[in-house]
Motif scaffolding. Sequence first.
Motif, PDB file in Angstrom:
ATOM      1  N   SER A  49       0.369  -1.008  -0.057  1.00  7.43           N
ATOM      2  CA  SER A  49      -0.039   0.054   0.003  1.00  7.43           C
ATOM      3  C   SER A  49       0.773   1.167   0.502  1.00  7.43           C
ATOM      4  O   SER A  49       1.813   1.318   0.307  1.00  7.43           O
ATOM      5  N   GLN A  50       0.835   2.218  -0.576  1.00  9.28           N
ATOM      6  CA  GLN A  50       1.308   3.756  -0.625  1.00  9.28           C
ATOM      7  C   GLN A  50       0.606   4.124   0.886  1.00  9.28           C
ATOM      8  O   GLN A  50       1.122   5.657   0.349  1.00  9.28           O
ATOM      9  N   ALA A  51      -0.264   3.680   1.307  1.00 13.84           N
ATOM     10  CA  ALA A  51      -0.750   4.792   2.561  1.00 13.84           C
ATOM     11  C   ALA A  51       0.904   4.676   3.328  1.00 13.84           C
ATOM     12  O   ALA A  51       1.900   3.544   3.550  1.00 13.84           O
ATOM     13  N   GLY A  52       0.279   5.534   4.534  1.00  9.38           N
ATOM     14  CA  GLY A  52       1.582   5.259   5.899  1.00  9.38           C
ATOM     15  C   GLY A  52       2.952   6.456   5.403  1.00  9.38           C
ATOM     16  O   GLY A  52       2.740   6.809   3.926  1.00  9.38           O
ATOM     17  N   ARG A  53       3.811   6.510   6.051  1.00 12.95           N
ATOM     18  CA  ARG A  53       5.352   7.119   5.832  1.00 12.95           C
ATOM     19  C   ARG A  53       5.793   6.644   5.069  1.00 12.95           C
ATOM     20  O   ARG A  53       5.862   5.373   4.945  1.00 12.95           O
ATOM     21  N   ASN A  54       6.561   7.335   3.889  1.00 11.96           N
ATOM     22  CA  ASN A  54       7.645   6.165   3.200  1.00 11.96           C
ATOM     23  C   ASN A  54       8.442   5.915   3.889  1.00 11.96           C
ATOM     24  O   ASN A  54       8.776   6.837   5.157  1.00 11.96           O
ATOM     25  N   PRO A  55       8.606   4.666   3.319  1.00 12.13           N
ATOM     26  CA  PRO A  55       9.830   4.245   3.912  1.00 12.13           C
ATOM     27  C   PRO A  55      11.717   5.105   4.134  1.00 12.13           C
ATOM     28  O   PRO A  55      11.340   6.322   4.053  1.00 12.13           O
ATOM     29  N   THR A  56      11.671   5.307   4.485  1.00 10.86           N
ATOM     30  CA  THR A  56      13.471   6.021   5.360  1.00 10.86           C
ATOM     31  C   THR A  56      14.316   5.634   4.585  1.00 10.86           C
ATOM     32  O   THR A  56      14.720   4.754   3.449  1.00 10.86           O
ATOM     33  N   ASP A  57      15.176   6.789   4.140  1.00 12.67           N
ATOM     34  CA  ASP A  57      15.649   6.639   3.363  1.00 12.67           C
ATOM     35  C   ASP A  57      17.114   5.515   2.946  1.00 12.67           C
ATOM     36  O   ASP A  57      17.736   5.882   4.445  1.00 12.67           O
ATOM     37  N   VAL A  58      17.598   4.697   2.523  1.00 10.31           N
ATOM     38  CA  VAL A  58      18.468   3.610   2.825  1.00 10.31           C
ATOM     39  C   VAL A  58      20.044   4.056   2.876  1.00 10.31           C
ATOM     40  O   VAL A  58      20.577   3.226   3.809  1.00 10.31           O
ATOM     41  N   LEU A  59      20.140   5.199   1.792  1.00 11.19           N
ATOM     42  CA  LEU A  59      21.921   5.938   2.161  1.00 11.19           C
ATOM     43  C   LEU A  59      21.641   6.770   3.616  1.00 11.19           C
ATOM     44  O   LEU A  59      22.719   6.651   3.781  1.00 11.19           O
ATOM     45  N   LEU A  60      20.231   6.878   4.317  1.00  4.34           N
ATOM     46  CA  LEU A  60      20.592   7.849   5.470  1.00  4.34           C
ATOM     47  C   LEU A  60      20.878   6.912   6.616  1.00  4.34           C
ATOM     48  O   LEU A  60      21.952   6.783   7.295  1.00  4.34           O
ATOM     49  N   LEU A  61      20.331   5.138   6.696  1.00  5.49           N
ATOM     50  CA  LEU A  61      20.460   4.705   7.542  1.00  5.49           C
ATOM     51  C   LEU A  61      22.195   3.956   7.200  1.00  5.49           C
ATOM     52  O   LEU A  61      22.482   3.339   8.248  1.00  5.49           O
ATOM     53  N   PHE A  62      22.547   4.008   6.077  1.00  5.09           N
ATOM     54  CA  PHE A  62      23.926   3.015   6.192  1.00  5.09           C
ATOM     55  C   PHE A  62      24.746   4.230   6.632  1.00  5.09           C
ATOM     56  O   PHE A  62      25.455   3.675   7.167  1.00  5.09           O
ATOM     57  N   LYS A  63      24.334   5.222   6.004  1.00  7.79           N
ATOM     58  CA  LYS A  63      25.445   6.168   6.361  1.00  7.79           C
ATOM     59  C   LYS A  63      25.359   6.443   8.068  1.00  7.79           C
ATOM     60  O   LYS A  63      26.309   6.409   9.085  1.00  7.79           O
ATOM     61  N   MET A  64      24.700   6.112   8.926  1.00  7.39           N
ATOM     62  CA  MET A  64      24.349   5.830  10.340  1.00  7.39           C
ATOM     63  C   MET A  64      25.167   5.148  10.448  1.00  7.39           C
ATOM     64  O   MET A  64      25.357   4.432  11.900  1.00  7.39           O
ATOM     65  N   LEU A  65      25.399   3.937  10.112  1.00 10.02           N
ATOM     66  CA  LEU A  65      25.891   2.163  10.513  1.00 10.02           C
ATOM     67  C   LEU A  65      26.829   2.440  10.484  1.00 10.02           C
ATOM     68  O   LEU A  65      28.258   2.128  11.610  1.00 10.02           O
ATOM     69  N   VAL A  66      27.511   3.314   9.569  1.00 11.51           N
ATOM     70  CA  VAL A  66      28.606   3.997   9.339  1.00 11.51           C
ATOM     71  C   VAL A  66      29.138   5.003  10.338  1.00 11.51           C
ATOM     72  O   VAL A  66      30.315   4.596  11.246  1.00 11.51           O
ATOM     73  N   LEU A  67      28.899   6.033  10.673  1.00 16.71           N
ATOM     74  CA  LEU A  67      28.094   6.855  12.188  1.00 16.71           C
ATOM     75  C   LEU A  67      29.455   5.496  13.489  1.00 16.71           C
ATOM     76  O   LEU A  67      29.622   5.693  13.909  1.00 16.71           O
ATOM     77  N   GLN A  68      27.804   4.254  13.365  1.00 19.30           N
ATOM     78  CA  GLN A  68      28.273   3.983  14.754  1.00 19.30           C
ATOM     79  C   GLN A  68      29.036   3.564  14.716  1.00 19.30           C
ATOM     80  O   GLN A  68      29.869   2.605  15.955  1.00 19.30           O
ATOM     81  N   LYS A  69      29.773   2.530  13.529  1.00 25.11           N
ATOM     82  CA  LYS A  69      30.988   1.900  13.467  1.00 25.11           C
ATOM     83  C   LYS A  69      32.321   2.518  13.847  1.00 25.11           C
ATOM     84  O   LYS A  69      33.197   2.234  14.640  1.00 25.11           O
ATOM     85  N   LEU A  70      32.163   3.988  13.468  1.00 23.96           N
ATOM     86  CA  LEU A  70      32.966   4.852  14.041  1.00 23.96           C
ATOM     87  C   LEU A  70      33.568   4.688  15.003  1.00 23.96           C
ATOM     88  O   LEU A  70      34.628   5.211  15.217  1.00 23.96           O
ATOM     89  N   TYR A  71      32.549   5.159  15.721  1.00 21.71           N
ATOM     90  CA  TYR A  71      32.458   5.744  16.736  1.00 21.71           C
ATOM     91  C   TYR A  71      32.048   3.892  17.813  1.00 21.71           C
ATOM     92  O   TYR A  71      32.202   4.788  18.691  1.00 21.71           O
ATOM     93  N   ASN A  72      31.146   3.034  17.257  1.00 19.25           N
ATOM     94  CA  ASN A  72      31.441   1.867  18.447  1.00 19.25           C
ATOM     95  C   ASN A  72      30.425   2.386  19.183  1.00 19.25           C
ATOM     96  O   ASN A  72      30.692   2.124  20.929  1.00 19.25           O
ATOM     97  N   ILE A  73      29.513   2.968  19.437  1.00 18.76           N
ATOM     98  CA  ILE A  73      28.206   3.654  20.260  1.00 18.76           C
ATOM     99  C   ILE A  73      27.246   2.555  19.681  1.00 18.76           C
ATOM    100  O   ILE A  73      26.966   1.792  18.233  1.00 18.76           O
ATOM    101  N   SER A  74      26.327   1.617  20.593  1.00 14.50           N
ATOM    102  CA  SER A  74      24.785   0.860  20.051  1.00 14.50           C
ATOM    103  C   SER A  74      23.708   1.762  19.642  1.00 14.50           C
ATOM    104  O   SER A  74      23.828   2.990  19.397  1.00 14.50           O
ATOM    105  N   ASP A  75      23.126   1.573  19.107  1.00 10.21           N
ATOM    106  CA  ASP A  75      21.894   1.655  18.599  1.00 10.21           C
ATOM    107  C   ASP A  75      20.899   2.681  19.431  1.00 10.21           C
ATOM    108  O   ASP A  75      20.498   4.195  18.250  1.00 10.21           O
ATOM    109  N   ASP A  76      21.126   2.560  20.503  1.00  7.27           N
ATOM    110  CA  ASP A  76      20.170   3.666  21.191  1.00  7.27           C
ATOM    111  C   ASP A  76      20.998   5.130  21.029  1.00  7.27           C
ATOM    112  O   ASP A  76      20.901   6.281  21.312  1.00  7.27           O
ATOM    113  N   GLU A  77      21.908   4.497  21.264  1.00  8.34           N
ATOM    114  CA  GLU A  77      23.351   5.971  21.613  1.00  8.34           C
ATOM    115  C   GLU A  77      23.272   6.410  19.882  1.00  8.34           C
ATOM    116  O   GLU A  77      23.544   7.646  20.069  1.00  8.34           O
TER     117      GLU A  77
END
Length: 266
Positions: A49-77
């Motif tokens: 369905s096209q209803a509801g919020r659009n999915p979060t940009d995959v590139l944004l999420l990937f760059k967040m994973l890069v940040l996480q690994k660069l600073y070695n922090i948890s998902d909540d942090e």
Amino acid sequence: MGQQGFWDIEERQQKLEQKKAVLNRLNQLVPWETFRPILMQIREKPRKSQAGRNPTDVLLLFKMLVLQKLYNISDDELEYQVNDRLSFMQFLGLGLEDRVPDATTVWLFREQLQQHGLVEALFEQFGAYLQGAGYAAKDGQIVDATLIPVPKQRNTREENQTLKQGEVPVEWQETPHQLAQKDVDARWTKKNGTSHYGYKNHINSDAGFKLIRRYSVTDASVHDSQVLGELLDADNSGDGLWADSAYLSVLIVEVLKLIGFESAYK
């Protein structure tokens, strides 16, 4: 000239640019859009369905994973730091008015990448860009592990015993909705007398640039020393190894010396 306010975002961003922080340098060096075709493989199924919020940009999420690994922090942090730090927001291309993906969204994205077998390919490509830009690892290696907590499961003793044996309880298999809400891979561990439930993020960063070169994700019960072999980077021309004492038993230290590494506790 009038006095500028403390929250003058434009001035603060200019100061960040002038400092040439590592995150600004990464945005200059890495052509992030080249990762999109790989990342979009997790979105191959059409939306019902096209209803509801659009999915979060995959590139944004990937760059967040890069940040996480660069600073070695948890998902909540990670969620907190992206909301709190201008340098993180700038790296991700977010403004103060933009919504920051929460810890659960990051966790689900990482799970999707793992299920599609994409994690290794993505970070090998990322590492290749760093190598091509002259960021060769040559000053030794730093290994470390961070506990990644997840919501505790309300399981019976029998269910936990079944999970420890690497199996999924029959009752869960018969009720897919219940199984979808269960984390069957997380485990318990004890650190400094406190029990933790979840996973461990094991990383190897080079001592010179502090960039992540190798990593491994395990359940929390896996001892740090068990993943040392797969974390060591043969391409790092330095012979120094900095590690927590959990990694370095007497036997491991002797083996490291035989293959040319000098270890140091931290």
